[in-house]
Each structure stands twice: as C-alpha cells, then as structure tokens.
Design a protein around this motif. Structure first.
Motif, short mmCIF file in Angstrom:
data_model
loop_
_atom_site.label_atom_id
_atom_site.label_comp_id
_atom_site.label_asym_id
_atom_site.label_seq_id
_atom_site.Cartn_x
_atom_site.Cartn_y
_atom_site.Cartn_z
N ILE A 80 0.84 -1.21 0.00
CA ILE A 80 0.00 0.00 0.00
C ILE A 80 0.88 1.26 0.00
N ASP A 81 0.34 2.28 -0.65
CA ASP A 81 1.10 3.47 -1.01
C ASP A 81 0.86 4.60 0.00
N TRP A 82 1.91 4.92 0.76
CA TRP A 82 1.80 5.96 1.79
C TRP A 82 2.32 7.31 1.30
N SER A 83 2.38 7.51 -0.02
CA SER A 83 2.95 8.77 -0.53
C SER A 83 2.04 9.95 -0.24
N ASN A 84 0.74 9.71 -0.04
CA ASN A 84 -0.16 10.85 0.00
C ASN A 84 -1.34 10.68 0.97
N PRO A 85 -1.08 10.38 2.25
CA PRO A 85 -2.20 10.28 3.18
C PRO A 85 -2.88 11.64 3.31
N SER A 86 -4.22 11.65 3.39
CA SER A 86 -4.89 12.95 3.43
C SER A 86 -5.18 13.40 4.86
N VAL A 87 -4.90 12.55 5.85
CA VAL A 87 -4.98 13.02 7.24
C VAL A 87 -3.69 12.63 7.95
N SER A 88 -3.32 13.44 8.95
CA SER A 88 -2.08 13.16 9.68
C SER A 88 -2.30 12.00 10.65
N ARG A 89 -1.19 11.52 11.19
CA ARG A 89 -1.26 10.45 12.18
C ARG A 89 -2.15 10.88 13.35
N GLU A 90 -1.97 12.12 13.82
CA GLU A 90 -2.76 12.62 14.95
C GLU A 90 -4.25 12.67 14.60
N GLN A 91 -4.54 13.19 13.40
CA GLN A 91 -5.96 13.28 12.99
C GLN A 91 -6.60 11.90 12.90
N TYR A 92 -5.80 10.92 12.49
CA TYR A 92 -6.33 9.56 12.36
C TYR A 92 -6.57 8.95 13.74
N TYR A 93 -5.61 9.16 14.64
CA TYR A 93 -5.69 8.53 15.96
C TYR A 93 -6.70 9.20 16.89
N GLU A 94 -6.85 10.52 16.75
CA GLU A 94 -7.65 11.27 17.75
C GLU A 94 -9.04 10.68 18.00
N PRO A 95 -9.86 10.46 16.95
CA PRO A 95 -11.19 9.90 17.22
C PRO A 95 -11.14 8.48 17.78
N LYS A 96 -10.08 7.75 17.45
CA LYS A 96 -9.96 6.37 17.94
C LYS A 96 -9.68 6.36 19.45
N ILE A 97 -8.77 7.24 19.85
CA ILE A 97 -8.44 7.31 21.28
C ILE A 97 -9.64 7.90 22.04
N ALA A 98 -10.34 8.84 21.39
CA ALA A 98 -11.54 9.41 22.02
C ALA A 98 -12.59 8.31 22.23
N ALA A 99 -12.70 7.37 21.28
CA ALA A 99 -13.68 6.27 21.41
C ALA A 99 -13.31 5.37 22.59
N ILE A 100 -12.01 5.13 22.79
CA ILE A 100 -11.57 4.32 23.93
C ILE A 100 -11.88 5.07 25.23
#
Ligand SMILES: [Mg+2]
Length: 253
Positions: free
Chosen positions: A20-40
């Motif tokens: 899988i190609d990580w050249s162009n993620p459209s959200v940052s690591r923090e943006q991706y993790y934030e709702p997940k940690i909020a769900a926990i």
C-alpha cells in the motif's frame, strides 16, 4: 513447471509502502488517531472509570506510543498497542479486571488511513502470483495485532491472496529480528532459500531477510529514497510488477 518443482515456493511482503502506497495520506497520524483514542476514552468513561480529560488522555497515549517505538528500536522487540494501553490504564489506577481489552481494541474501529491505497498493480500482481501457485505471506512491523490491521487488508481486497499474515505485535519481535521471519516461514511451511521477501525498508525488511537467508527484494517506489542506506538487497524494484520477471529469472537461472 509445477509449484513443487520451482525454486521459489513462497513470497512474503511487507505491508506499508510495499503493498500500500503511503505517498499521499490525506490526514495526519494525529488526525487519524484522535477519534480512535476518544472512542476508547468514551468507552472507559461510560463504564464508570475515572480518566483525565479526553485531550489529556490523547497526549498520554501519544507519549506512550512514542516511547514504545523508541524502546523497540533498541532491541527489535515490540510491546503491542494493547499491552501499552493496559500499562497506561494501570498507571492511571484503573482496575484492569473490569476492562475488556479486546473490546477496547475493537472500539478503535480500525481501517485504511484516508488517502492511502494499494499501488495500482498490487491486486493484479498478487492475483497472478497466487494463480501461479506461490504461497503468499505478509509480515508487518506493526504494534497493532494482525486482526486489527486485517480491517485494512479487507477494505483493500488483499485478504484473499495472503495465505499467512503476521504482525510484529503478535510475535513480540520486529523486522529485522530473525524470530519474526522464522515465524512466518513456519506458518507458510517454506524454507528461507526458497522464499522471496519484498519490503521497502533496507534496515528492517532487507537486513532481516538477508540475515535469515531469504531472497531479498527492495521495493523502492518513487516517493521514497532509501537506496542510500547501506544494506544490499538481492534485487531492487520500483513497482510490484517488476517482481514477475525476477521470479521468471529465478526459476530458469
Ligand atoms: Mg514498509
């Protein structure tokens, strides 16, 4: 040539920046993790556990993640996300007997990072290799258990092609540690000298594959510049389709 007569019996792939190609993620690591940690956080708070604010909790988890990876790079042993979280919750004085860790991991609702997709030739190449009778495996340096990251493989429609999948979190070792290569070779019932390993990180994927005696292929897609790292792969490709002539050469050469 039947599968049993061939020199190569199995091909193992790294995941990130190999399939899988990580050249162009459209959200940052923090943006991706934030709702997940909020769900926990939400799950624990709703069950009556006392936690710092969601913002503070996110910072604590983030610091724990950074420290797990800094530690892991010293000896190539990795603490899984679940164990890391358990340790953090213990430090916050939560009663672990009342917490279902699998439930918390499911609350992450893991899936592809927006903007990250398989390379255009990933599925076609896996399909061809699978039809040719090669046993295919996946070995990822992730601290998430494989069952969590399977959500990505499912979304990308890669699951049907991968006969064995191992995450570092499941074994406790990271590439280049030999134990993780031995684990997947064992699962695939393959011998190292008849197995090709494809990965994008010279110091992890290639160094480990070389040491474990596999045939190493460096995946060097255009958005990465890793050729200067001082580890020599047996072969180098810039897209997965280039694996096909290398395999043809290995079978006849
Ligand atoms: Mg990678």
């Amino acid at each position: 040539m039947s599968a049993s007569q061939r020199r190569v019996e199995a091909i193992i792939f790294d995941l990130d920046d190999t399939l899988i190609d990580w050249s162009n993620p459209s959200v940052s690591r923090e943006q991706y993790y934030e709702p997940k940690i909020a769900a926990i956080h939400d799950s624990l708070s709703s069950a009556g556990h006392k936690l710092p604010s969601v913002g503070e909790f996110f910072i604590l988890v983030d610091q724990a993640i950074i420290s797990v990876w800094a530690e892991a790079k010293k000896n190539w042993q990795i603490t899984s996300f679940g164990d890391m979280l358990e340790r953090l919750l213990m430090e916050l004085d939560l009663d672990l007997n009342k917490i279902d860790m699998d439930h918390l991991l499911r609350r992450l609702d893991w899936g592809p990072r927006p903007g990250v997709l398989p390379f255009p030739d990933t599925v076609p190449v896996l399909k061809i290799l699978s039809q040719m009778g090669y046993r295919l495996g996946l070995l990822t340096n992730s601290f998430m258990p494989m069952w969590v990251r399977d959500a990505e493989l499912h979304a990308y429609q890669l699951l049907p092609y991968l006969d064995a999948r191992i995450s570092a979190a499941d074994i406790g070792y990271l590439k280049p540690h030999p134990n993780i290569y031995l684990a997947i070779l064992d699962t695939l019932q393959a011998s190292p000298e008849r197995t090709v390993f494809v990965g994008d990180r010279p110091l992890n994927d290639i160094a480990g594959a070389n040491e474990a005696g596999l045939i190493s292929v460096l995946m060097a897609p255009p958005h990465l510049n890793r050729l200067e790292e001082n580890v020599v792969p047996d072969y180098t490709i810039s897209c997965l389709s280039q694996l096909l002539p290398i395999l043809a050469y290995l079978e006849t050469g």
